[in-house]
Design a protein around this motif. Structure first.
Motif, PDB file in Angstrom:
ATOM      1  N   ALA A  74       0.702  -1.125   0.062  1.00 60.92           N
ATOM      2  CA  ALA A  74      -0.222   0.052  -0.021  1.00 60.92           C
ATOM      3  C   ALA A  74       0.824   1.287   0.043  1.00 60.92           C
ATOM      4  O   ALA A  74       0.529   2.054  -0.694  1.00 60.92           O
ATOM      5  N   TYR A  75       1.971   1.140   0.766  1.00 61.25           N
ATOM      6  CA  TYR A  75       3.016   2.448   0.968  1.00 61.25           C
ATOM      7  C   TYR A  75       3.146   2.714  -0.508  1.00 61.25           C
ATOM      8  O   TYR A  75       3.512   3.883  -1.038  1.00 61.25           O
ATOM      9  N   ARG A  76       3.960   1.680  -1.452  1.00 61.90           N
ATOM     10  CA  ARG A  76       4.368   1.785  -2.606  1.00 61.90           C
ATOM     11  C   ARG A  76       3.527   2.346  -3.598  1.00 61.90           C
ATOM     12  O   ARG A  76       3.804   2.960  -4.291  1.00 61.90           O
ATOM     13  N   ILE A  77       2.275   1.879  -3.254  1.00 64.81           N
ATOM     14  CA  ILE A  77       1.412   2.403  -4.315  1.00 64.81           C
ATOM     15  C   ILE A  77       0.844   3.872  -4.076  1.00 64.81           C
ATOM     16  O   ILE A  77       0.792   4.690  -5.136  1.00 64.81           O
ATOM     17  N   LEU A  78       0.730   4.046  -2.912  1.00 66.72           N
ATOM     18  CA  LEU A  78       0.251   5.469  -2.241  1.00 66.72           C
ATOM     19  C   LEU A  78       1.147   6.472  -2.020  1.00 66.72           C
ATOM     20  O   LEU A  78       1.138   7.734  -2.179  1.00 66.72           O
ATOM     21  N   GLY A  79       2.404   6.203  -1.790  1.00 65.53           N
ATOM     22  CA  GLY A  79       3.549   7.127  -1.332  1.00 65.53           C
ATOM     23  C   GLY A  79       3.353   7.768  -0.073  1.00 65.53           C
ATOM     24  O   GLY A  79       3.988   8.694  -0.092  1.00 65.53           O
ATOM     25  N   SER A  80       2.239   7.315   0.686  1.00 58.29           N
ATOM     26  CA  SER A  80       1.998   7.937   2.065  1.00 58.29           C
ATOM     27  C   SER A  80       1.824   6.798   2.810  1.00 58.29           C
ATOM     28  O   SER A  80       1.040   6.043   2.905  1.00 58.29           O
ATOM     29  N   ARG A  81       2.432   6.909   4.041  1.00 54.70           N
ATOM     30  CA  ARG A  81       2.233   5.674   5.076  1.00 54.70           C
ATOM     31  C   ARG A  81       0.885   5.833   5.783  1.00 54.70           C
ATOM     32  O   ARG A  81       0.182   5.038   6.126  1.00 54.70           O
ATOM     33  N   ALA A  82       0.438   7.111   5.939  1.00 55.73           N
ATOM     34  CA  ALA A  82      -0.723   7.556   6.636  1.00 55.73           C
ATOM     35  C   ALA A  82      -2.007   6.611   5.630  1.00 55.73           C
ATOM     36  O   ALA A  82      -2.956   6.260   6.169  1.00 55.73           O
ATOM     37  N   ARG A 136      -7.118  -2.906  -4.452  1.00 57.41           N
ATOM     38  CA  ARG A 136      -8.143  -2.247  -4.928  1.00 57.41           C
ATOM     39  C   ARG A 136      -8.670  -0.989  -4.012  1.00 57.41           C
ATOM     40  O   ARG A 136      -8.956   0.010  -4.723  1.00 57.41           O
ATOM     41  N   ARG A 137      -8.402  -1.187  -2.994  1.00 53.51           N
ATOM     42  CA  ARG A 137      -8.668   0.181  -2.066  1.00 53.51           C
ATOM     43  C   ARG A 137      -7.750   1.046  -2.350  1.00 53.51           C
ATOM     44  O   ARG A 137      -7.964   2.148  -2.368  1.00 53.51           O
ATOM     45  N   CYS A 138      -6.351   0.734  -2.414  1.00 49.04           N
ATOM     46  CA  CYS A 138      -5.374   1.830  -2.678  1.00 49.04           C
ATOM     47  C   CYS A 138      -5.618   2.242  -4.039  1.00 49.04           C
ATOM     48  O   CYS A 138      -5.408   3.632  -4.137  1.00 49.04           O
ATOM     49  N   LEU A 139      -6.228   1.826  -5.034  1.00 48.10           N
ATOM     50  CA  LEU A 139      -6.461   2.451  -6.347  1.00 48.10           C
ATOM     51  C   LEU A 139      -7.615   3.409  -6.238  1.00 48.10           C
ATOM     52  O   LEU A 139      -7.438   4.386  -6.821  1.00 48.10           O
ATOM     53  N   ASP A 140      -8.493   3.009  -5.581  1.00 46.66           N
ATOM     54  CA  ASP A 140      -9.490   4.040  -5.120  1.00 46.66           C
ATOM     55  C   ASP A 140      -8.912   5.376  -4.320  1.00 46.66           C
ATOM     56  O   ASP A 140      -9.182   6.489  -4.510  1.00 46.66           O
ATOM     57  N   LEU A 141      -8.027   5.086  -3.270  1.00 42.06           N
ATOM     58  CA  LEU A 141      -7.572   6.227  -2.523  1.00 42.06           C
ATOM     59  C   LEU A 141      -6.440   6.813  -3.383  1.00 42.06           C
ATOM     60  O   LEU A 141      -6.437   8.264  -3.263  1.00 42.06           O
ATOM     61  N   LEU A 142      -5.840   6.093  -4.235  1.00 35.70           N
ATOM     62  CA  LEU A 142      -4.991   7.034  -5.259  1.00 35.70           C
ATOM     63  C   LEU A 142      -5.494   7.842  -6.207  1.00 35.70           C
ATOM     64  O   LEU A 142      -5.217   8.948  -6.431  1.00 35.70           O
ATOM     65  N   LYS A 143      -6.862   7.784  -6.749  1.00 32.41           N
ATOM     66  CA  LYS A 143      -7.633   8.577  -7.455  1.00 32.41           C
ATOM     67  C   LYS A 143      -7.829   9.881  -6.507  1.00 32.41           C
ATOM     68  O   LYS A 143      -7.596  11.154  -7.118  1.00 32.41           O
ATOM     69  N   ALA A 144      -8.037   9.845  -5.320  1.00 33.55           N
ATOM     70  CA  ALA A 144      -8.470  10.777  -4.437  1.00 33.55           C
ATOM     71  C   ALA A 144      -7.220  11.638  -4.087  1.00 33.55           C
ATOM     72  O   ALA A 144      -7.393  12.988  -4.000  1.00 33.55           O
TER      73      ALA A 144
END
Length: 298
Positions: free
Chosen positions: A22-30, A64-72
């Motif tokens: 998740a961190y690698r996809i989003l770039g944010s630990r939070a 899939r949850r990460c992809l949703d968060l990445l859009k935001a």
């Protein structure tokens, strides 16, 4: 059917891997923590008897949850003040086995910024296959597409991010040499050693997020970067306590403000194939420093 205990244990065993993905996809630990927590809530509600491969189910749900968060996240970055950098993380330094090198190299700030060139699904497909070793069939199932499409995503991603540079590993001794030279330049004004370790086209990027004062644009070229370090940072950082730490898979600097009992900045570096520094990444955004002291990621 799994018992409640084994159900919980299975998730906890998967948690470090899910958090790293998740961190690698989003770039944010939070944001990664949020994605993993959302995955846990979904895991608690699922019909356990319907799951053949729990590990694959958890990876799919988290991705899939990460992809949703990445859009935001991308929508928020449109209005971001100054340069955006991934949230720095503390990384473990005791895993030197060869099989761990891919995981370590995929945590560097330079690598995470390369991932920004990709579409969300390209990023996920690349990480799942190239970094976490999932076969194409499982990648396709996770992303709800045909296997041929998953293969194309990974192929495009490998072309776009520049694979050799992304996976380059600079020896630890060379990194420590750079940290010593950087310290001497800041505290003693001795720039010769630092200058010798910088590439001619080195860049300095600082992320303040509009919360603290910092350089807004990217400084490019050895002359401009050295001038900023000597003319500005020697004054700004004089009262901070320096600590050497493992940041995003490499050796970096943690600057602490003892008066406020908080981390004021982290400094990470990117290296070219010759071991010279071609990127300096300074994190000053206090929101992105909040989680730095938490457990190391892999």
């Amino acid at each position: 059917m799994m018992s409640d205990i084994s159900h919980m244990q299975m998730f906890e065993e998967a948690r470090p891997r899910l958090l790293g993905l998740a961190y690698r996809i989003l770039g944010s630990r939070a944001d990664a923590e949020d994605a993993v927590q959302d995955t846990f809530l979904k895991w608690q509600e699922v019909d356990r008897a319907s799951i053949d491969t729990p590990a694959a189910w958890l990876t799919t749900a988290c991705t899939r949850r990460c992809l949703d968060l990445l859009k935001a996240a991308h929508r928020k970055r449109v209005d971001y003040v100054g340069a955006w950098l991934p949230e720095p993380i503390h990384t473990a330094s005791d895993d030197n086995a060869e099989e761990k090198l891919a995981l370590t190299s995929s945590l560097t700030t330079a690598f995470l910024l390369m991932l920004e060139r990709l579409t969300p699904k390209e990023r996920a497909a690349y990480l799942l296959h190239e970094i976490f070793g999932q076969p194409y069939e499982e990648v396709a199932e996770t992303l709800d597409m045909q296997e041929t499409a998953a293969r194309k995503l990974v192929s495009r991603a490998k072309t776009n991010i520049g694979l050799e540079k992304a996976r380059h590993q600079t020896p630890r001794e060379r990194q420590d040499e750079l940290l010593l030279a950087f310290h001497r330049a800041i505290h003693g004004g001795n720039v010769a050693s630092l200058s010798a370790l910088l590439s001619a086209d080195v860049k300095l990027t600082a992320d303040g997020g509009g919360k603290v004062a910092t350089v807004l644009g990217v400084l490019s070229g050895k002359e401009a970067v050295l001038a900023f370090i000597i003319d500005r940072l020697t004054e700004y950082w004089a009262h901070y306590v320096w600590e050497i730490g493992d940041i995003n898979g490499g050796r970096g600097i943690v600057l602490r403000d003892e008066a406020k009992n908080e981390i004021a900045a982290t400094v990470a570096f990117g290296y070219d194939g010759d071991g010279n520094v071609d990127d300096i990444f300074i994190m000053r955004n206090p929101d992105k420093l909040t989680h730095f002291g938490e457990a190391a990621l892999h």
